[in-house]
Design an enzyme around this catalytic site. Sequence first.
Site, PDB file in Angstrom:
ATOM      1  N   CYS B  76     -14.364  -3.108  -7.454  1.00  0.00           N
ATOM      2  CA  CYS B  76     -14.516  -4.570  -7.376  1.00  0.00           C
ATOM      3  C   CYS B  76     -15.944  -4.915  -6.955  1.00  0.00           C
ATOM      4  CB  CYS B  76     -13.456  -5.159  -6.446  1.00  0.00           C
ATOM      5  SG  CYS B  76     -13.304  -6.949  -6.579  1.00  0.00           S
ATOM      6  N   HIS B 178      -8.665  -3.475  -9.303  1.00  0.00           N
ATOM      7  CA  HIS B 178      -8.238  -2.734  -8.116  1.00  0.00           C
ATOM      8  C   HIS B 178      -7.257  -1.635  -8.506  1.00  0.00           C
ATOM      9  CE1 HIS B 178     -10.149  -5.207  -5.062  1.00  0.00           C
ATOM     10  NE2 HIS B 178      -9.964  -6.204  -5.901  1.00  0.00           N
ATOM     11  N   GLU B 180      -6.125   0.614  -6.699  1.00  0.00           N
ATOM     12  CA  GLU B 180      -5.186   0.817  -5.582  1.00  0.00           C
ATOM     13  C   GLU B 180      -4.049  -0.200  -5.603  1.00  0.00           C
ATOM     14  OE1 GLU B 180      -8.155  -0.506  -5.435  1.00  0.00           O
ATOM     15  OE2 GLU B 180      -8.249  -2.105  -3.943  1.00  0.00           O
TER      16      GLU B 180
END
Lengths: 251, 197
Positions: B76, B178, B180
Amino acid sequence: MLTKRIIPCLDVKNGRTVKGTNFLNLRDAGDPVELGARYSDEGADELVFLDISATLEGRSTFLSMVERVAEAIHIPFTVGGGIRTIDDIVKALDAGADKVSLNSAALANPDLINQASKRVGTQSVVVAIDVKRSGTTWTVWTKAGTEPTGRDALVWSREVVERGAGELLVTSMDRDGTTSGYDIELLQVLSECVSVPIIASGGAGTMYHALEAIVHGKADAVLAASIFHYQKIKIKELKQFLHSHGIPVRV
Amino acid sequence: MVGIIDYEAGNIRSVVNALKVLGVQYVVSNNLNELMKATKIILPGVGEARSAMLSLQRVGLIEWIKNLNVPFLGICLGMQILFESSTERNTTCLGIVNGTIDHFSVANKKLKIPHMGWNDVHIIRDSPLFAHIPSGTYFYFVHSYFAPRTDVTIGETTYGVPFASAIHYKNFYGVQFHPEKSSTSGLQLLKNFVELC
């Protein structure tokens, strides 16, 4: 293309999901983490966990649940219910939540929205608005929909966006629990008046209702609880249905 | 061991949780001596370019990052600051790759900003980062500024305007989304970075 989001909502009391579920093959459907993981596997785009505990112990249980959710589930999730202060917001995000949802606290102290968005960024601040229709307008209610505020829903929506809300979670109290469909007119009017994403809530009963909220209501996301909990609609099927009607979804 | 740079830009916990699931050894630090022991570096980031650059400067990591030769993944904002500059508070960034980060409103006035949600990534150049991940896979995005498409672009996404959603230059990798928070596809990408890059 940016997809429309399907968001199951889980009500949590003292660390347990309420509104019993019909899930088979779950060791413990009362465990919010296990249920959330199941939804994530089925293709949920985000999750919302609402703390409806009334006690302090319940609240601290909720925070430890947020930590467990963040460890086990790798999709974005929002937490709401009982968030009153900046400290509450920071704690929830530190525990691993991606966004917090503010409702009564924002109505009691609108400046909380400004402070929150400044501190954690607008993308992490959702304002939840519970509304009831009165003639041709909608009024905002507070304290879990038990007290009218006298505020007009459109005026309040514009205000919260100006103050830094990154997203609106709009629940039609008239439709909530009826399974008769989202309040499309409300969604239409709101999406015309604000520039942030709108999550439609209250009234989902069929797959068609979700389609209608997206196509006619111009909602960016649809939220539902019981239809998913009772497996009346499976998330995968709903996404396939929307996809077959030309809606961009993550399938 | 993976070193996660802790520069008070948030979202480190989610990255840590994802690495835990993958069973990867990691250290979270802003200390140069600690980070130098790592064989891979991740720079996460939610926040704003100028504050991020100032934080990196404060902990004395800027020159070290520029001269790294171990695999590096910026996530990001961590990808955006690999570019020369950002129009976000007119910030001079690391300048490892060419180009300027711009606000979505410059490209398209009608967009809802931030770009938030799941969007598809089209892989335009082979990279170990996208091993076992088909082109067109959805990842989760939250951002208001975007990176230009250049010769280091490996993945492209469109939100009002096509932009670089993944880059690769030498040992530097970057993703705008993202991983994650992008479910199994995201975990696969992180696994690729740890095992293949």
